[in-house]
Scaffold this motif. Structure first.
Motif, PDB file in Angstrom:
ATOM      1  N   ASN A  96       0.865  -1.173   0.000  1.00 45.54           N
ATOM      2  CA  ASN A  96       0.000   0.000   0.000  1.00 45.54           C
ATOM      3  C   ASN A  96       0.902   1.223   0.000  1.00 45.54           C
ATOM      4  O   ASN A  96       1.780   1.350   0.848  1.00 45.54           O
ATOM      5  CB  ASN A  96      -0.913   0.017   1.224  1.00 45.54           C
ATOM      6  CG  ASN A  96      -1.728  -1.256   1.376  1.00 45.54           C
ATOM      7  OD1 ASN A  96      -1.920  -1.743   2.482  1.00 45.54           O
ATOM      8  ND2 ASN A  96      -2.197  -1.825   0.275  1.00 45.54           N
ATOM      9  N   GLY A 114      -2.262  -5.431  -3.612  1.00 45.70           N
ATOM     10  CA  GLY A 114      -2.538  -4.290  -2.754  1.00 45.70           C
ATOM     11  C   GLY A 114      -3.014  -3.135  -3.611  1.00 45.70           C
ATOM     12  O   GLY A 114      -3.669  -3.335  -4.622  1.00 45.70           O
ATOM     13  N   HIS A 144      -8.176 -12.640   3.068  1.00 45.34           N
ATOM     14  CA  HIS A 144      -7.589 -11.402   3.581  1.00 45.34           C
ATOM     15  C   HIS A 144      -6.133 -11.670   3.964  1.00 45.34           C
ATOM     16  O   HIS A 144      -5.839 -12.627   4.683  1.00 45.34           O
ATOM     17  CB  HIS A 144      -8.361 -10.913   4.807  1.00 45.34           C
ATOM     18  CG  HIS A 144      -9.798 -10.589   4.534  1.00 45.34           C
ATOM     19  ND1 HIS A 144     -10.211  -9.390   4.003  1.00 45.34           N
ATOM     20  CD2 HIS A 144     -10.922 -11.326   4.706  1.00 45.34           C
ATOM     21  CE1 HIS A 144     -11.524  -9.393   3.883  1.00 45.34           C
ATOM     22  NE2 HIS A 144     -11.989 -10.563   4.295  1.00 45.34           N
ATOM     23  N   TRP A 145      -5.220 -10.811   3.478  1.00 48.04           N
ATOM     24  CA  TRP A 145      -3.801 -10.938   3.812  1.00 48.04           C
ATOM     25  C   TRP A 145      -3.318  -9.619   4.402  1.00 48.04           C
ATOM     26  O   TRP A 145      -3.501  -8.546   3.794  1.00 48.04           O
ATOM     27  CB  TRP A 145      -2.958 -11.258   2.573  1.00 48.04           C
ATOM     28  CG  TRP A 145      -3.067 -12.670   2.095  1.00 48.04           C
ATOM     29  CD1 TRP A 145      -4.178 -13.289   1.593  1.00 48.04           C
ATOM     30  CD2 TRP A 145      -2.022 -13.642   2.037  1.00 48.04           C
ATOM     31  NE1 TRP A 145      -3.900 -14.576   1.232  1.00 48.04           N
ATOM     32  CE2 TRP A 145      -2.575 -14.826   1.489  1.00 48.04           C
ATOM     33  CE3 TRP A 145      -0.676 -13.624   2.383  1.00 48.04           C
ATOM     34  CZ2 TRP A 145      -1.821 -15.975   1.300  1.00 48.04           C
ATOM     35  CZ3 TRP A 145       0.085 -14.772   2.176  1.00 48.04           C
ATOM     36  CH2 TRP A 145      -0.483 -15.933   1.652  1.00 48.04           C
ATOM     37  N   LEU A 146      -2.708  -9.686   5.587  1.00 46.52           N
ATOM     38  CA  LEU A 146      -2.034  -8.543   6.188  1.00 46.52           C
ATOM     39  C   LEU A 146      -0.547  -8.851   6.203  1.00 46.52           C
ATOM     40  O   LEU A 146      -0.122  -9.827   6.832  1.00 46.52           O
ATOM     41  CB  LEU A 146      -2.552  -8.286   7.603  1.00 46.52           C
ATOM     42  CG  LEU A 146      -4.032  -7.857   7.693  1.00 46.52           C
ATOM     43  CD1 LEU A 146      -4.445  -7.684   9.141  1.00 46.52           C
ATOM     44  CD2 LEU A 146      -4.281  -6.571   6.902  1.00 46.52           C
ATOM     45  N   ILE A 175     -10.886  -4.596   9.372  1.00 47.36           N
ATOM     46  CA  ILE A 175     -10.934  -4.512   7.912  1.00 47.36           C
ATOM     47  C   ILE A 175     -12.392  -4.423   7.492  1.00 47.36           C
ATOM     48  O   ILE A 175     -13.182  -5.326   7.778  1.00 47.36           O
ATOM     49  CB  ILE A 175     -10.287  -5.745   7.243  1.00 47.36           C
ATOM     50  CG1 ILE A 175      -8.854  -5.943   7.724  1.00 47.36           C
ATOM     51  CG2 ILE A 175     -10.331  -5.615   5.725  1.00 47.36           C
ATOM     52  CD1 ILE A 175      -8.219  -7.239   7.256  1.00 47.36           C
ATOM     53  N   LEU A 211      -9.212   0.227   6.753  1.00 48.69           N
ATOM     54  CA  LEU A 211      -8.540  -0.493   7.830  1.00 48.69           C
ATOM     55  C   LEU A 211      -8.159   0.462   8.948  1.00 48.69           C
ATOM     56  O   LEU A 211      -7.895   1.644   8.699  1.00 48.69           O
ATOM     57  CB  LEU A 211      -7.261  -1.181   7.339  1.00 48.69           C
ATOM     58  CG  LEU A 211      -7.405  -2.394   6.413  1.00 48.69           C
ATOM     59  CD1 LEU A 211      -7.487  -1.964   4.966  1.00 48.69           C
ATOM     60  CD2 LEU A 211      -6.242  -3.364   6.614  1.00 48.69           C
ATOM     61  N   GLN A 230       1.984  -0.107  10.184  1.00 48.18           N
ATOM     62  CA  GLN A 230       0.708  -0.770   9.919  1.00 48.18           C
ATOM     63  C   GLN A 230       0.866  -1.784   8.788  1.00 48.18           C
ATOM     64  O   GLN A 230       1.713  -1.656   7.922  1.00 48.18           O
ATOM     65  CB  GLN A 230      -0.384   0.254   9.570  1.00 48.18           C
ATOM     66  CG  GLN A 230      -0.250   0.886   8.195  1.00 48.18           C
ATOM     67  CD  GLN A 230       0.566   2.152   8.199  1.00 48.18           C
ATOM     68  OE1 GLN A 230       1.252   2.448   9.170  1.00 48.18           O
ATOM     69  NE2 GLN A 230       0.482   2.911   7.123  1.00 48.18           N
ATOM     70  N   TRP A 231       0.014  -2.788   8.798  1.00 53.00           N
ATOM     71  CA  TRP A 231       0.121  -3.872   7.836  1.00 53.00           C
ATOM     72  C   TRP A 231      -0.172  -3.384   6.410  1.00 53.00           C
ATOM     73  O   TRP A 231      -1.004  -2.512   6.187  1.00 53.00           O
ATOM     74  CB  TRP A 231      -0.881  -4.980   8.165  1.00 53.00           C
ATOM     75  CG  TRP A 231      -0.925  -5.366   9.602  1.00 53.00           C
ATOM     76  CD1 TRP A 231       0.005  -6.073  10.304  1.00 53.00           C
ATOM     77  CD2 TRP A 231      -1.974  -5.057  10.531  1.00 53.00           C
ATOM     78  NE1 TRP A 231      -0.387  -6.245  11.599  1.00 53.00           N
ATOM     79  CE2 TRP A 231      -1.605  -5.629  11.777  1.00 53.00           C
ATOM     80  CE3 TRP A 231      -3.183  -4.375  10.434  1.00 53.00           C
ATOM     81  CZ2 TRP A 231      -2.399  -5.530  12.900  1.00 53.00           C
ATOM     82  CZ3 TRP A 231      -3.981  -4.263  11.560  1.00 53.00           C
ATOM     83  CH2 TRP A 231      -3.592  -4.826  12.773  1.00 53.00           C
ATOM     84  N   SER A 232       0.481  -4.020   5.449  1.00 49.23           N
ATOM     85  CA  SER A 232       0.086  -3.866   4.046  1.00 49.23           C
ATOM     86  C   SER A 232      -1.067  -4.823   3.783  1.00 49.23           C
ATOM     87  O   SER A 232      -0.972  -6.019   4.083  1.00 49.23           O
ATOM     88  CB  SER A 232       1.253  -4.177   3.107  1.00 49.23           C
ATOM     89  OG  SER A 232       2.212  -3.156   3.142  1.00 49.23           O
ATOM     90  N   TYR A 233      -2.137  -4.291   3.237  1.00 53.15           N
ATOM     91  CA  TYR A 233      -3.313  -5.110   2.947  1.00 53.15           C
ATOM     92  C   TYR A 233      -3.264  -5.513   1.480  1.00 53.15           C
ATOM     93  O   TYR A 233      -3.354  -4.666   0.581  1.00 53.15           O
ATOM     94  CB  TYR A 233      -4.582  -4.323   3.239  1.00 53.15           C
ATOM     95  CG  TYR A 233      -5.867  -5.100   2.997  1.00 53.15           C
ATOM     96  CD1 TYR A 233      -6.147  -6.262   3.696  1.00 53.15           C
ATOM     97  CD2 TYR A 233      -6.805  -4.649   2.064  1.00 53.15           C
ATOM     98  CE1 TYR A 233      -7.317  -6.965   3.488  1.00 53.15           C
ATOM     99  CE2 TYR A 233      -7.984  -5.331   1.850  1.00 53.15           C
ATOM    100  CZ  TYR A 233      -8.240  -6.496   2.561  1.00 53.15           C
ATOM    101  OH  TYR A 233      -9.416  -7.189   2.345  1.00 53.15           O
ATOM    102  N   PRO A 235      -5.098  -8.527  -0.333  1.00 53.00           N
ATOM    103  CA  PRO A 235      -5.929  -9.729  -0.295  1.00 53.00           C
ATOM    104  C   PRO A 235      -5.962 -10.456  -1.631  1.00 53.00           C
ATOM    105  O   PRO A 235      -5.546  -9.932  -2.669  1.00 53.00           O
ATOM    106  CB  PRO A 235      -7.313  -9.153   0.029  1.00 53.00           C
ATOM    107  CG  PRO A 235      -7.293  -7.812  -0.655  1.00 53.00           C
ATOM    108  CD  PRO A 235      -5.893  -7.302  -0.507  1.00 53.00           C
TER     109      PRO A 235
END
Length: 712
Positions: A96, A114, A144-146, A175, A211, A230-233, A235
């Motif tokens: 992201n 992403g 969903h992938w973080l 999410i 998110l 913070q996580w990269s989303y 999915p």
């Protein structure tokens, strides 16, 4: 004057007029293509030919893909598959990022990605961010992938509460997906957190997710945010859901290569297609083939992302090379295409059709690959680019290796079939380059805009050639001149026996199974409230943690959850009400060992949002009114009440009754339903309250009523 002589010369040839009855139309087509007009008194066929020729000249000048190229096949596409900056690998999309200008991205079929950030902000000790996944409506999220962790979501509705259930992230983020559907509204959590966000910030027409990630205790920070932020989303999602299927006349999600290609041509290139032709090609793409795992799959699919950042030529190369497509501009101005399969040639070119011709033999010289291993997208490798097994065309000590980028392919069998085709194309016995005249229009489908001739037969006595050729590129140099490149081809180049010809795929990211690690026994599952389920198994040794995988029955991809310590139960959420799910479990060690999945036949349960049935009705009666049966009842004082099913029978046995109506209402209220004119007889009625998941409460009845035929 020169134009008139040229037209006269064309009309005098018989190369393109094998049937005398069509001579007027062919002549008209040539006149129209050259910019001429029909003379007064010309025949209707001649006038129609002029119109079609003029339309072709107007649309074909310049070609629909690049410069004056009007047809392109695999041999021309293969050179565009080498690594280049304009073709970012899938791994580069699993982030992201924020930048002032971003390009629209289109997701076809199933892909993991992403996207750019449409919003960033900090409120209530939480970091909010909105990755945009696609510039269109999507079918939905599959996984969903973080960062690099697949996670599961619960059905938690409170926006300030985490809906992530996978450890160790559980409880620290949320999410909320938006798919770009019509009527999309602003995210309620985002609107509540920021005064600047209004109902206008609905991300209309875009797909993505809102998110938030909250600050954890310092000692847990590295576990929850291993990348320090913070996580990269990124999915796994099923993309564009408005693809038109001419076979059914409907729009929806599909990864059928023909439907994807047609959508690209119509909605991105802005050109037209022949939908009857698209339907034929879609049927050809849906043909089932068997892969090396002895599973069946469609012949040609397209799954991946294209971006406005890429040129049309790069988009075309990725789409077409992934499914061995031949793309051409028809003489009616529409774009046509066929997909990888052998089609017996019906067009023959002879020496009379060539102004000049060069035939070379030697399999592309030093550049001819001895082996091909495409780089494709492998789901078991985190949906990242992965070299396929190698197709060996020429077994030598120091092979020349080709690794074409096929980022729109996400299964090994399709990549393996393309390896063979690319190897055979680039090591063809003959390469033909020539200049032809009006025969170029025949290759493109003739004056009526028919199907192109992807395969031709070339008979040239002076060169000693009588062979099949596949068109690589057809370039329109002028109204009556084309340059043609083609490679010799054999029908068996399109045959593929997965059992003997598909090489073993590389294995990535799989946990090694250890037969010494026991499989948890007696796995059971029971539905819980709010679309969740509780899975229970026998207690395990404390040395193991457990990993549960589950999926909707009939789906291809598993969702997983892993326990942080040894336990005998796990609750999962986010299940769809009424959907059947299957599940398996295994033990894992602290290292890379894992047991097999068990049980061999997965446990199946049906998800239920409301597991508590309502109480019985407070009152229930039946009366007659003008030949109708009026069923009256009072709903129970029960928050789980949602409606009442009404049954009618002809005797006192409920087994013989039929459901005639479901009356929806609210608890503690009086309600009724009129059964219009059931007939003249004695009828039996039952009433059964249900909750929102259609679980029934106590049944009332039977109540009887006799309706007599009115007297004279």
């Amino acid at each position: 004057m020169r134009r008139k002589f040229l037209i006269a010369a064309f009309l005098g040839t018989t190369a393109l007029t094998p049937e005398p009855a069509e001579a007027a139309a062919v002549g008209g087509f040539i006149v129209g293509a050259l910019g001429g007009a029909a003379a007064a008194g010309a025949s209707a066929a001649f006038v129609a030919g002029v119109s079609v020729g003029a339309a072709f000249a107007a649309t074909a000048i310049g070609g629909f893909i690049v410069k004056t190229v009007v047809a392109v096949g695999l041999s021309a596409l293969a050179g565009a598959l080498a690594p280049k900056p304009s073709l970012p690998p899938p791994a580069a999309r699993m982030v992201n990022f924020a930048q002032p200008v971003t390009y629209a991205e289109y997701v076809f079929g199933r892909a993991r990605k992403g996207g750019p950030l449409g919003f960033r902000g900090f409120a209530d000790n939480r970091r909010y961010y909105v990755p945009i996944l696609a510039a269109h409506e999507i079918e939905g999220i599959v996984e969903h992938w973080l960062d690099e962790r697949p996670v599961a979501l619960t059905a938690e509705a409170e926006q300030g509460v985490s809906n992530i259930s996978t450890a160790p992230i559980a409880g620290h983020g949320r999410i909320n997906v938006f798919t770009g559907a019509a009527g999309q509204v602003v995210d309620p959590g985002l609107e509540a957190a920021f005064a600047e966000i209004t109902t206008a910030h609905d991300f209309k027409g875009l797909a993505g997710a809102v998110l938030w990630a909250k600050r954890p205790p310092q000692e847990s920070f590295s576990k929850i945010y291993p990348n320090g932020k913070q996580w990269s989303y990124a999915p796994v999602l099923d993309g564009k859901k408005d693809l038109y299927d001419p076979r059914t006349g409907s729009r929806g999600y599909s990864n059928n290569a023909a439907l994807v290609m047609a959508d690209w041509v119509v909605n991105i290139l802005g050109r037209g297609v022949d939908w009857d032709e698209v339907a034929d090609e879609a049927n050809a793409c849906d043909l089932l083939v068997t892969n090396a795992e002895r599973e069946t799959q469609p012949l040609w699919t397209l799954n991946g992302t294209i971006s406005d950042e890429q040129s049309y030529e790069d988009q075309r190369a990725q789409l077409a090379a992934a499914c061995d497509a031949f793309i051409y501009e028809r003489t009616d101005g529409k774009v046509g295409f066929t997909f990888g399969r052998w089609i017996e040639p019906t067009l023959t070119l002879t020496a009379d059709d060539f102004f000049a011709v060069e035939l070379s033999e030697g399999k592309w010289g030093a550049d001819a690959p001895d082996e091909v291993a495409a780089v494709y997208v492998e789901p078991t490798n985190g949906w990242r680019e992965t070299p396929s097994g190698t197709w060996v065309e020429n077994d030598v000590a120091k092979p020349v290796r080709d690794e074409p980028q096929l980022y729109m392919v996400h299964n090994h069998n399709q990549a393996a079939r393309m390896n063979k085709r690319i190897a055979r194309t680039r090591r063809a016995k003959y390469q033909l380059n020539g200049t032809i005249g009006m025969a170029g229009y025949e290759i493109l489908g003739g004056r009526d805009g028919g199907r192109s001739h992807r395969f031709i037969r070339v008979v040239h006595d002076d060169l000693g050639v009588d062979d099949y050729f596949e068109v690589g590129e057809l370039v329109r140099e002028g109204v009556a001149t084309f340059t043609l490149s083609a490679n010799s081809v054999r029908p068996e180049d399109f045959d593929f026996d997965a059992e003997t010809e598909e090489p073993q795929r590389p294995r990535y990211g799989a946990v090694v199974s250890d037969s010494d690690i026991p499989v948890p026994e007696n796995l059971t599952g029971a539905p819980q409230d709010n679309g969740s389920a509780l899975f229970v198994w026998d207690p395990q040794d404390s040395a193991y943690t457990q990993e549960l995988r589950y999926r909707p029955v009939g789906d291809s991809y598993w969702l997983t959850q892993q326990t942080s310590e040894s336990t005998d139960r796990l609750r999962v959420g986010g299940l769809a009400d009424g959907q059947d799910y299957e599940a398996q479990i295994r033990n894992r060690t602290a290292g890379v060992g894992a047991s097999d999945w068990g049980p061999e036949t997965p446990v199946v349960l049906s998800a239920v949002a409301d597991t508590v049935p309502p109480g019985g009705l407070s009152a229930f009666s039946v009366s007659e009114a003008a030949g109708n049966a009026v069923i009256s009842f009072t709903a129970p004082n029960d928050s789980h009440y949602f409606g009442t099913r009404i049954y009618r029978g002809w005797d006192g046995s409920f087994d013989n009754a039929v459901l005639i109506h479901t009356e929806y209402g609210i608890s503690s209220s009086g309600d009724s339903y009129t059964d219009p004119a059931p007939g003249y007889a004695t009828f039996y009625y039952w009433a059964e309250p249900i909750n929102s998941s259609e679980l029934p409460g106590p049944r009332s009845g039977p109540q009887t009523i006799t309706i007599n035929e009115p007297g004279p």
